[in-house]
Design a protein around this motif. Sequence first.
Motif, PDB file in Angstrom:
ATOM      1  N   SER A  81      59.597  87.446  25.711  1.00 46.79           N
ATOM      2  CA  SER A  81      60.282  87.618  24.425  1.00 46.79           C
ATOM      3  C   SER A  81      59.476  88.412  23.420  1.00 46.79           C
ATOM      4  O   SER A  81      60.042  89.080  22.554  1.00 46.79           O
ATOM      5  N   ASN A  82      58.151  88.367  23.523  1.00 43.20           N
ATOM      6  CA  ASN A  82      57.326  89.124  22.569  1.00 43.20           C
ATOM      7  C   ASN A  82      56.784  90.423  23.163  1.00 43.20           C
ATOM      8  O   ASN A  82      55.979  91.110  22.537  1.00 43.20           O
ATOM      9  N   ASN A  83      57.215  90.747  24.383  1.00 43.98           N
ATOM     10  CA  ASN A  83      56.905  92.048  25.008  1.00 43.98           C
ATOM     11  C   ASN A  83      55.406  92.312  25.100  1.00 43.98           C
ATOM     12  O   ASN A  83      54.961  93.457  24.960  1.00 43.98           O
ATOM     13  N   ASN A  84      54.634  91.266  25.382  1.00 40.48           N
ATOM     14  CA  ASN A  84      53.183  91.441  25.446  1.00 40.48           C
ATOM     15  C   ASN A  84      52.637  91.449  26.868  1.00 40.48           C
ATOM     16  O   ASN A  84      51.431  91.515  27.078  1.00 40.48           O
ATOM     17  N   GLY A  85      53.534  91.374  27.869  1.00 39.96           N
ATOM     18  CA  GLY A  85      53.095  91.426  29.252  1.00 39.96           C
ATOM     19  C   GLY A  85      52.460  90.153  29.757  1.00 39.96           C
ATOM     20  O   GLY A  85      51.827  90.153  30.817  1.00 39.96           O
ATOM     21  N   ILE A  86      52.636  89.050  29.024  1.00 34.83           N
ATOM     22  CA  ILE A  86      52.032  87.771  29.386  1.00 34.83           C
ATOM     23  C   ILE A  86      53.100  86.687  29.368  1.00 34.83           C
ATOM     24  O   ILE A  86      53.914  86.633  28.429  1.00 34.83           O
ATOM     25  N   ASN A 212      50.845 101.028  43.441  1.00 36.51           N
ATOM     26  CA  ASN A 212      49.478 101.454  43.141  1.00 36.51           C
ATOM     27  C   ASN A 212      49.294 101.674  41.644  1.00 36.51           C
ATOM     28  O   ASN A 212      48.278 101.277  41.064  1.00 36.51           O
ATOM     29  N   ARG A 213      50.269 102.307  41.026  1.00 34.10           N
ATOM     30  CA  ARG A 213      50.177 102.620  39.591  1.00 34.10           C
ATOM     31  C   ARG A 213      50.207 101.356  38.735  1.00 34.10           C
ATOM     32  O   ARG A 213      49.392 101.197  37.817  1.00 34.10           O
ATOM     33  N   PHE A 214      51.138 100.466  39.031  1.00 33.20           N
ATOM     34  CA  PHE A 214      51.278  99.287  38.180  1.00 33.20           C
ATOM     35  C   PHE A 214      50.147  98.281  38.404  1.00 33.20           C
ATOM     36  O   PHE A 214      49.776  97.553  37.483  1.00 33.20           O
ATOM     37  N   ALA A 215      49.591  98.255  39.609  1.00 28.81           N
ATOM     38  CA  ALA A 215      48.405  97.423  39.823  1.00 28.81           C
ATOM     39  C   ALA A 215      47.232  97.979  39.015  1.00 28.81           C
ATOM     40  O   ALA A 215      46.437  97.219  38.434  1.00 28.81           O
ATOM     41  N   LYS A 220      43.732  97.770  34.008  1.00 31.29           N
ATOM     42  CA  LYS A 220      43.307  98.297  32.707  1.00 31.29           C
ATOM     43  C   LYS A 220      43.617  97.283  31.600  1.00 31.29           C
ATOM     44  O   LYS A 220      42.819  97.067  30.677  1.00 31.29           O
ATOM     45  N   PHE A 221      44.773  96.646  31.694  1.00 31.87           N
ATOM     46  CA  PHE A 221      45.191  95.657  30.694  1.00 31.87           C
ATOM     47  C   PHE A 221      44.296  94.424  30.743  1.00 31.87           C
ATOM     48  O   PHE A 221      43.838  93.923  29.709  1.00 31.87           O
ATOM     49  N   ASP A 222      44.028  93.941  31.947  1.00 29.79           N
ATOM     50  CA  ASP A 222      43.176  92.761  32.097  1.00 29.79           C
ATOM     51  C   ASP A 222      41.768  93.012  31.560  1.00 29.79           C
ATOM     52  O   ASP A 222      41.145  92.121  30.968  1.00 29.79           O
ATOM     53  N   SER A 223      41.267  94.218  31.799  1.00 32.85           N
ATOM     54  CA  SER A 223      39.898  94.552  31.391  1.00 32.85           C
ATOM     55  C   SER A 223      39.802  94.926  29.916  1.00 32.85           C
ATOM     56  O   SER A 223      38.692  95.108  29.405  1.00 32.85           O
ATOM     57  N   LYS A 224      40.956  95.056  29.266  1.00 35.29           N
ATOM     58  CA  LYS A 224      40.998  95.486  27.867  1.00 35.29           C
ATOM     59  C   LYS A 224      40.178  96.770  27.674  1.00 35.29           C
ATOM     60  O   LYS A 224      39.386  96.909  26.741  1.00 35.29           O
ATOM     61  N   GLU A 225      40.402  97.724  28.597  1.00 37.39           N
ATOM     62  CA  GLU A 225      39.738  99.010  28.473  1.00 37.39           C
ATOM     63  C   GLU A 225      40.133  99.692  27.170  1.00 37.39           C
ATOM     64  O   GLU A 225      41.212  99.439  26.624  1.00 37.39           O
ATOM     65  N   ILE A 260      43.262  98.495  25.043  1.00 38.44           N
ATOM     66  CA  ILE A 260      44.582  98.917  25.485  1.00 38.44           C
ATOM     67  C   ILE A 260      45.576  97.764  25.437  1.00 38.44           C
ATOM     68  O   ILE A 260      45.225  96.607  25.714  1.00 38.44           O
ATOM     69  N   THR A 261      46.818  98.053  25.083  1.00 32.90           N
ATOM     70  CA  THR A 261      47.890  97.058  25.106  1.00 32.90           C
ATOM     71  C   THR A 261      48.631  97.146  26.438  1.00 32.90           C
ATOM     72  O   THR A 261      48.435  98.086  27.215  1.00 32.90           O
ATOM     73  N   PHE A 262      49.498  96.177  26.664  1.00 31.89           N
ATOM     74  CA  PHE A 262      50.269  96.169  27.909  1.00 31.89           C
ATOM     75  C   PHE A 262      51.106  97.431  28.043  1.00 31.89           C
ATOM     76  O   PHE A 262      51.101  98.097  29.091  1.00 31.89           O
ATOM     77  N   LEU A 263      51.824  97.800  26.984  1.00 27.55           N
ATOM     78  CA  LEU A 263      52.683  98.973  27.067  1.00 27.55           C
ATOM     79  C   LEU A 263      51.862 100.248  27.200  1.00 27.55           C
ATOM     80  O   LEU A 263      52.256 101.181  27.915  1.00 27.55           O
ATOM     81  N   GLN A 264      50.723 100.327  26.542  1.00 26.27           N
ATOM     82  CA  GLN A 264      49.854 101.493  26.696  1.00 26.27           C
ATOM     83  C   GLN A 264      49.317 101.593  28.113  1.00 26.27           C
ATOM     84  O   GLN A 264      49.225 102.688  28.683  1.00 26.27           O
ATOM     85  N   ALA A 265      48.973 100.467  28.701  1.00 29.58           N
ATOM     86  CA  ALA A 265      48.445 100.465  30.066  1.00 29.58           C
ATOM     87  C   ALA A 265      49.480 100.976  31.062  1.00 29.58           C
ATOM     88  O   ALA A 265      49.146 101.697  32.009  1.00 29.58           O
TER      89      ALA A 265
END
Length: 761
Positions: A81-86, A212-215, A220-225, A260-265
């Motif tokens: 609902s908050n579009n944060n990928g979590i 491959n891309r989404f993994a 990138k999202f998990d690592s907060k690059e 990086i945010t979820f959508l940016q990743a």
Amino acid sequence: MSTLQHISLTSSLTAIAAACVLAGCGGGDSSSSSTTPTPTPAPTAAMLHGVVNSSLLVSGSATTPTIQAGYYQGATVCYDSNNNGICDASENPVTTDSTGHFALPMAGMGAIIADVSATAVNTANSKATGSHIILRASAAQVTEQSTGTVVVSPMSSEIQRMVEANSTDYQTEKANLATRVGVTAAQLLSDVTTVTGTAQTALLQEANALYNRFAYATKKFDSKELYPDALAVAGGDPELTGLAHVTPATATTADTRTPITFLQAQQAAFNVEGIPRYDSVFIVMLENKGTTTILGSAYAPKINAYLQAGNQFTSYFATGNPSEPNYTALGGADDFGISDDSQWNCDATGANAVQDLPLPDNTQPGLASSPFTTTCTQTAAVNHNIVGKPNLFNALTAKGLQWRTYSESMNPGQDFRTDGVADAAVTATDNVYAPGTLGGNATQIGTPGLVLPMPAGLYKTKHHPGMAYQNVRSAPEWKFSNRTLGGGQWDANLLNGKKYAVPANYVVDQFGADLQSGAVGQINFIMPDQCDDMHSISVPGTPSGTASDCSSGNNIITRGDNYVDALVKKIQASPLWANRQKRVAIVLMFDEGTATSGFNSCCGWNVSNSTVATPLKQNADGTWSQDTSVNNYAKGNRGHGESIFAVLTNQPNAPKGIKDSDPYSHFSFVRTLQDMFQLADPANDASYMNRSKYTEKFIANNILNLPEYAGSADTHFDSVRPMNHAYVIPATYTQKQSSDTQTLTPQVGPDATQAGVWAVK
């Protein structure tokens, strides 16, 4: 029926049965005068049902990659609902069952995410996935499929990513993706396990590439690059500022990036280091002509027209001279000390011994004419068989992607690992007239009636970017991925060949057939023969004479120019090029320039022609040390002059007429291809092959193990960057250039525009 569906149905039946008992359903005294009111059953919550699809690459295929369909068991699913990928606890996540099914309340429907952990099970092989990936389905898709089964997959994720990237809508991008894949819109978002035939194959190939891309996006999202990747930052690499051992004038970019945010990743995974994803790239390899020979030449009007119509890199440098080290470098970003054209088995001893069994020599059935020899001589003991080193070919295969090499004028039936041989039974007539290049009038150059038997060496293994790599020649897909290229002077009579047994149903031009069927690779190297690539070759004529336009000089430039034009038009006339939802590019490039001495190259080369260069190897603790196992390594990567590099794309909205004057090399191109097909990770230097990892930051951090760079006067010029046009040349910075007799004027200050040469819009 899934477990959750069964529970829902059981609950409903229990409620109905209880109501019937209270109401006296199914029997009893119908004359009863009881006035006890019948209670109203509690309503059963409506549920949304769906599945999370998986794909599985099975290694070892000798043809197209084997990819299996399945589901993810143990994935966490929720309305995001908050579009944060979590899947937050407040979003009441559920878990997929052993068939990948989930059920969510219909109330409050919206976008869904499926969080597939490393411990979730892929039912295609009943094993843990081993990696983390977040997939999603848009609110529009959920609404559309709410009466059936919502399918969460890489396809559903890609549609929403495209909506966000292009500011469009669900229906538009669903249709666009279906066109790209070559399936119907209905098939695109179906449970892939229920689709059959060629449609399922196409869906699984695309799903694998998208997985491959989404993994990678999830990593990138998990690592907060920090976003974007350092070498994609406009202006220059912000990680260089304040770093020792770098050129101060080119390290001035402030780092204003944020985690990086979820959508940016999701977007960054398709634009690694500022290089957009492409579906297929065709790399047309030409020979031995530097920039000043071709640029503006009246004998190459068609190549020059493509330079102007498309985009170009105006400071592109070769790796060495002669041909072979350049092709080897294009295959894996290093020439490993090779500085000659000797055969791939030369000085291959010990750990680098040839493993091809049997060797393709004349003792093998059908190869009586094979020119392969097990011995050779050269001035220095340099191993020509590269064992265990990473390269583009293996990297593509490991990702479930495909490669092709298309070679012209091969003897039918010969082994790809051997040079072409002369065959008097295959003839062609001489090219008598050269198209007019000066004033528009055709010029007679040949002898009317001159008959030309097929000469030896039209096809050369030294012009194959994968030939030096043992793990490429030994790969299961080696024979399948090496194919023929038509358009040669001897094509019409090739099937008359007598030197080898002509195979049944031999196809002279597999390239043309593949263009029509779409059976090309992600990376396709196209190698014309030594008459058509401007190299030159001696072609004896009968009764006497020599082929008029296969020798050096302006005639062979015109011949190569015409051949390139025919190739480009052939690609541009194909269904693949016409499918604008597939990103397709053509690269026109030369293997080497025409430099003679001095500072002739850049971007990962052996600085100042030093004698101390040594490759690096990564240790178990992540540090780097020198690898002394490559004999005479310092003799390679010497650098050469500037050469033409043009890029044409099928994207109608892509910028045109772009010139990027920042210096690049074959190593830069390999890094770019790794980014383009997501074969490497900018956060992990070791993921970039060989010298393509030699960025300014890497060199500075490992300067003690890279003594050839200790005396660098310009670390920007001497290091590798992706070819993304992100670096802005400072107004006070004068680029180094080639110092041979054909020096181009060094550029001072930035380019007129900073648009990326590979940009698609």
